[in-house]
Design a protein around this motif. Structure first.
Motif, PDB file in Angstrom:
ATOM      1  N   TRP A  99     -20.224  -3.476 -34.955  1.00  0.00           N
ATOM      2  CA  TRP A  99     -18.930  -2.928 -34.590  1.00  0.00           C
ATOM      3  C   TRP A  99     -18.519  -3.168 -33.138  1.00  0.00           C
ATOM      4  CZ3 TRP A  99     -16.445  -1.857 -38.787  1.00  0.00           C
ATOM      5  CH2 TRP A  99     -17.127  -1.376 -39.904  1.00  0.00           C
ATOM      6  N   HIS A 100     -17.259  -3.568 -33.008  1.00  0.00           N
ATOM      7  CA  HIS A 100     -16.522  -3.447 -31.743  1.00  0.00           C
ATOM      8  C   HIS A 100     -15.520  -2.328 -31.945  1.00  0.00           C
ATOM      9  CE1 HIS A 100     -13.964  -4.307 -28.286  1.00  0.00           C
ATOM     10  NE2 HIS A 100     -12.921  -4.247 -29.124  1.00  0.00           N
ATOM     11  N   THR A 101     -15.324  -1.490 -30.931  1.00  0.00           N
ATOM     12  CA  THR A 101     -14.398  -0.362 -31.072  1.00  0.00           C
ATOM     13  C   THR A 101     -13.402  -0.311 -29.915  1.00  0.00           C
ATOM     14  OG1 THR A 101     -15.997   1.092 -29.955  1.00  0.00           O
ATOM     15  CG2 THR A 101     -16.013   1.091 -32.362  1.00  0.00           C
ATOM     16  N   GLY A 102     -12.260   0.241 -30.219  1.00  0.00           N
ATOM     17  CA  GLY A 102     -11.220   0.485 -29.216  1.00  0.00           C
ATOM     18  C   GLY A 102     -10.565   1.825 -29.470  1.00  0.00           C
ATOM     19  N   THR A 103     -10.109   2.472 -28.424  1.00  0.00           N
ATOM     20  CA  THR A 103      -9.456   3.778 -28.532  1.00  0.00           C
ATOM     21  C   THR A 103      -7.948   3.593 -28.417  1.00  0.00           C
ATOM     22  OG1 THR A 103     -11.372   4.845 -27.502  1.00  0.00           O
ATOM     23  CG2 THR A 103      -9.315   6.105 -27.573  1.00  0.00           C
ATOM     24  N   VAL A 104      -7.219   4.133 -29.392  1.00  0.00           N
ATOM     25  CA  VAL A 104      -5.762   3.963 -29.436  1.00  0.00           C
ATOM     26  C   VAL A 104      -5.092   5.284 -29.083  1.00  0.00           C
ATOM     27  CG1 VAL A 104      -3.773   3.352 -30.857  1.00  0.00           C
ATOM     28  CG2 VAL A 104      -5.970   2.185 -31.202  1.00  0.00           C
ATOM     29  N   VAL A 105      -4.270   5.259 -28.034  1.00  0.00           N
ATOM     30  CA  VAL A 105      -3.518   6.432 -27.607  1.00  0.00           C
ATOM     31  C   VAL A 105      -2.343   5.960 -26.760  1.00  0.00           C
ATOM     32  CG1 VAL A 105      -4.927   6.749 -25.524  1.00  0.00           C
ATOM     33  CG2 VAL A 105      -3.731   8.719 -26.498  1.00  0.00           C
ATOM     34  N   GLY A 112       0.245   4.566 -27.657  1.00  0.00           N
ATOM     35  CA  GLY A 112       0.774   3.288 -28.128  1.00  0.00           C
ATOM     36  C   GLY A 112       0.021   2.081 -27.634  1.00  0.00           C
ATOM     37  N   LYS A 113      -1.143   2.277 -27.010  1.00  0.00           N
ATOM     38  CA  LYS A 113      -1.959   1.170 -26.520  1.00  0.00           C
ATOM     39  C   LYS A 113      -3.395   1.323 -27.012  1.00  0.00           C
ATOM     40  CE  LYS A 113       1.182  -1.017 -24.157  1.00  0.00           C
ATOM     41  NZ  LYS A 113       1.607  -2.406 -24.537  1.00  0.00           N
ATOM     42  N   GLU A 114      -4.090   0.195 -27.078  1.00  0.00           N
ATOM     43  CA  GLU A 114      -5.497   0.200 -27.466  1.00  0.00           C
ATOM     44  C   GLU A 114      -6.350  -0.131 -26.245  1.00  0.00           C
ATOM     45  OE1 GLU A 114      -8.548  -1.864 -30.717  1.00  0.00           O
ATOM     46  OE2 GLU A 114      -6.366  -1.884 -31.040  1.00  0.00           O
ATOM     47  N   TYR A 115      -7.257   0.770 -25.894  1.00  0.00           N
ATOM     48  CA  TYR A 115      -8.106   0.624 -24.719  1.00  0.00           C
ATOM     49  C   TYR A 115      -9.513   0.246 -25.174  1.00  0.00           C
ATOM     50  CZ  TYR A 115      -4.265   3.103 -22.456  1.00  0.00           C
ATOM     51  OH  TYR A 115      -3.029   3.476 -21.993  1.00  0.00           O
ATOM     52  N   HIS A 116     -10.075  -0.805 -24.578  1.00  0.00           N
ATOM     53  CA  HIS A 116     -11.416  -1.221 -24.983  1.00  0.00           C
ATOM     54  C   HIS A 116     -12.101  -1.924 -23.825  1.00  0.00           C
ATOM     55  CE1 HIS A 116     -10.339  -5.556 -25.597  1.00  0.00           C
ATOM     56  NE2 HIS A 116      -9.143  -5.029 -25.805  1.00  0.00           N
ATOM     57  N   TYR A 117     -13.380  -2.173 -23.994  1.00  0.00           N
ATOM     58  CA  TYR A 117     -14.217  -2.805 -22.974  1.00  0.00           C
ATOM     59  C   TYR A 117     -14.785  -4.088 -23.534  1.00  0.00           C
ATOM     60  CZ  TYR A 117     -18.243  -3.243 -19.727  1.00  0.00           C
ATOM     61  OH  TYR A 117     -19.177  -3.682 -18.817  1.00  0.00           O
ATOM     62  N   SER A 118     -14.383  -5.187 -22.938  1.00  0.00           N
ATOM     63  CA  SER A 118     -14.896  -6.494 -23.338  1.00  0.00           C
ATOM     64  C   SER A 118     -15.066  -7.300 -22.052  1.00  0.00           C
ATOM     65  CB  SER A 118     -13.928  -7.184 -24.298  1.00  0.00           C
ATOM     66  OG  SER A 118     -14.394  -8.470 -24.643  1.00  0.00           O
ATOM     67  N   ARG A 119     -16.211  -7.108 -21.426  1.00  0.00           N
ATOM     68  CA  ARG A 119     -16.486  -7.652 -20.088  1.00  0.00           C
ATOM     69  C   ARG A 119     -15.723  -6.883 -19.011  1.00  0.00           C
ATOM     70  NH1 ARG A 119     -21.175 -10.450 -20.438  1.00  0.00           N
ATOM     71  NH2 ARG A 119     -21.136 -11.791 -22.261  1.00  0.00           N
ATOM     72  N   VAL A 127     -26.381  -4.386 -25.376  1.00  0.00           N
ATOM     73  CA  VAL A 127     -27.100  -3.304 -26.041  1.00  0.00           C
ATOM     74  C   VAL A 127     -26.850  -1.958 -25.381  1.00  0.00           C
ATOM     75  CG1 VAL A 127     -29.392  -2.425 -26.654  1.00  0.00           C
ATOM     76  CG2 VAL A 127     -28.897  -4.873 -26.876  1.00  0.00           C
ATOM     77  N   CYS A 128     -26.929  -1.910 -24.050  1.00  0.00           N
ATOM     78  CA  CYS A 128     -26.962  -0.623 -23.330  1.00  0.00           C
ATOM     79  C   CYS A 128     -25.637  -0.199 -22.700  1.00  0.00           C
ATOM     80  CB  CYS A 128     -28.027  -0.670 -22.232  1.00  0.00           C
ATOM     81  SG  CYS A 128     -29.693  -0.970 -22.860  1.00  0.00           S
ATOM     82  N   ASN A 129     -24.682  -1.122 -22.550  1.00  0.00           N
ATOM     83  CA  ASN A 129     -23.428  -0.753 -21.885  1.00  0.00           C
ATOM     84  C   ASN A 129     -22.307  -1.625 -22.433  1.00  0.00           C
ATOM     85  OD1 ASN A 129     -22.346   1.051 -19.817  1.00  0.00           O
ATOM     86  ND2 ASN A 129     -21.800  -0.805 -18.694  1.00  0.00           N
ATOM     87  N   ASN A 130     -21.870  -1.299 -23.646  1.00  0.00           N
ATOM     88  CA  ASN A 130     -20.881  -2.137 -24.318  1.00  0.00           C
ATOM     89  C   ASN A 130     -19.634  -1.332 -24.685  1.00  0.00           C
ATOM     90  OD1 ASN A 130     -21.423  -0.750 -26.819  1.00  0.00           O
ATOM     91  ND2 ASN A 130     -23.280  -1.996 -27.021  1.00  0.00           N
ATOM     92  N   CYS A 131     -18.816  -1.907 -25.530  1.00  0.00           N
ATOM     93  CA  CYS A 131     -17.537  -1.287 -25.900  1.00  0.00           C
ATOM     94  C   CYS A 131     -17.716   0.085 -26.540  1.00  0.00           C
ATOM     95  CB  CYS A 131     -16.770  -2.209 -26.842  1.00  0.00           C
ATOM     96  SG  CYS A 131     -17.661  -2.580 -28.380  1.00  0.00           S
ATOM     97  N   ASN A 132     -18.786   0.282 -27.270  1.00  0.00           N
ATOM     98  CA  ASN A 132     -19.004   1.559 -27.954  1.00  0.00           C
ATOM     99  C   ASN A 132     -19.379   2.660 -26.960  1.00  0.00           C
ATOM    100  OD1 ASN A 132     -18.653   0.463 -30.671  1.00  0.00           O
ATOM    101  ND2 ASN A 132     -20.568  -0.600 -30.314  1.00  0.00           N
ATOM    102  N   HIS A 133     -20.061   2.317 -25.885  1.00  0.00           N
ATOM    103  CA  HIS A 133     -20.331   3.287 -24.839  1.00  0.00           C
ATOM    104  C   HIS A 133     -19.037   3.645 -24.116  1.00  0.00           C
ATOM    105  CE1 HIS A 133     -24.215   1.173 -25.424  1.00  0.00           C
ATOM    106  NE2 HIS A 133     -24.720   2.368 -25.228  1.00  0.00           N
ATOM    107  N   PHE A 134     -18.181   2.650 -23.885  1.00  0.00           N
ATOM    108  CA  PHE A 134     -16.899   2.874 -23.221  1.00  0.00           C
ATOM    109  C   PHE A 134     -16.025   3.823 -24.033  1.00  0.00           C
ATOM    110  CE2 PHE A 134     -12.417   1.632 -22.644  1.00  0.00           C
ATOM    111  CZ  PHE A 134     -12.284   1.768 -21.268  1.00  0.00           C
TER     112      PHE A 134
END
Length: 315
Positions: free
Chosen positions: A242-248, A250-257, A308-315
């Motif tokens: 899974w890659h995840t993003g938070t939607v609020v 009207g925008k989707e916030y995520h961590y990808s680098r 593994v330790c600091n990815n989009c799901n941690h964000f």
């Protein structure tokens, strides 16, 4: 209207909160004009702690333990002292205790209340009076029928209108349906979906906070392969990678680098595999961006990314 068994069980809440206040402020006056200082509260807590130690047959409080009590009292007073007067009154005590019980975002409520108090020193007392007039059982929570009663008696006159609030006229109250007005205001105020209004939800709405839906978008990077291959690789079935993003807002916030945001479902990850409602936030968009800039970006950037330790799901 007959109170429910649950309401009867909670009916003494406000009465108990007031009784606790009077017990703590044995040196700060009487009645509604009573007040409490940090020193008085620290002495009261220390006395209670000493009594408990004696009851359990333990040693008397050490200087370090008394210091810990005093420090916690100072922290608590800073949270409760809305008027920065170095003492708190009944309204501030009730306000803190009901927000604590409601589990509502006290910081978001108090940031607006602090501004309002600068222009109207009586606003906390006025809003508590409005809430308690509706809370006939004294439970600290308004039921749907209690809210209907407020509109039926023409004691509540506000109605949601988008992000603003419409003030109903006497004619609109006379001709309108109190249950419809109640349903609309519950829908606007209710954060946890229990169809009741806590003190925190009431205060947040009246002071200008509006709830915003928060969703989690989940993207299966394996496009379904993980479910088939994982039993062979890991000995158990994985539903996806899974890659995840938070939607609020009207925008989707995520961590990808880097921490970024874009239009929901139109990021480089395509359409989400799942979209889950997480609940609602009382934050405003500028407050969210400030939090991301100050708190998250120092932790989530190119140099700290770890698959593994600091990815989009941690964000």
């Amino acid at each position: 209207m007959e109170p429910t068994v649950e309401a009867v069980g909670q009916a003494a809440l406000l009465e108990n909160i007031r009784a606790d206040f009077y017990e703590c402020c044995n040196e700060g006056g009487h009645g509604e004009n009573a007040w409490l200082t940090a020193q008085g509260l620290a002495r009261h807590w220390a006395r209670l702690a000493e009594e408990e130690q004696r009851r359990l047959g333990r040693h008397r409080l050490t200087a370090h333990e008394k210091q810990a009590i005093a420090l916690r009292v100072v922290q608590l007073m800073q949270e409760m002292d809305l008027k920065s007067s170095d003492r708190i009154g009944m309204q501030e005590w009730i306000h803190y205790m009901l927000l604590l019980r409601a589990g509502c975002a006290a910081k978001q409520v108090n940031s607006l209340l602090d501004r309002a108090l600068r222009y109207n020193g009586n606003i906390l007392q006025d809003l508590q009076g409005m809430f308690e007039a509706a809370d006939v059982t004294g439970s600290g929570v308004l039921t749907f029928q209690e809210i209907v009663s407020m509109y039926s008696q023409k004691l509540w006159f506000f109605r949601p209108s988008g992000d603003s609030t419409q003030h109903l006229t006497d004619d609109e109250l006379n001709q309108g349906n109190p249950e419809e007005f109640a349903r609309e205001i519950v829908q606007a105020m209710d954060l946890d979906g229990d169809e009741r209004i806590s003190y925190g939800e009431f205060m947040a709405y009246i002071l200008g906070r509006r709830k915003r839906e928060v969703r989690l978008h989940m993207y299966d990077l394996s496009q379904g392969s993980a479910e088939k291959v994982s039993p062979w690789l890991f000995g158990e079935k994985l539903q996806g990678i899974w890659h995840t993003g938070t939607v609020v807002f009207g925008k989707e916030y995520h961590y990808s680098r880097d921490a970024v945001h874009g239009d929901p479902g139109e990021t480089s990850f395509g359409q989400p595999t799942r979209s889950i409602l997480l609940g609602y936030t009382l934050w405003r968009k500028d407050e969210l961006h400030q939090f991301i800039s100050r708190e998250l970006k120092p932790l989530y950037h190119r140099d700290t990314y770890d698959i593994v330790c600091n990815n989009c799901n941690h964000f």
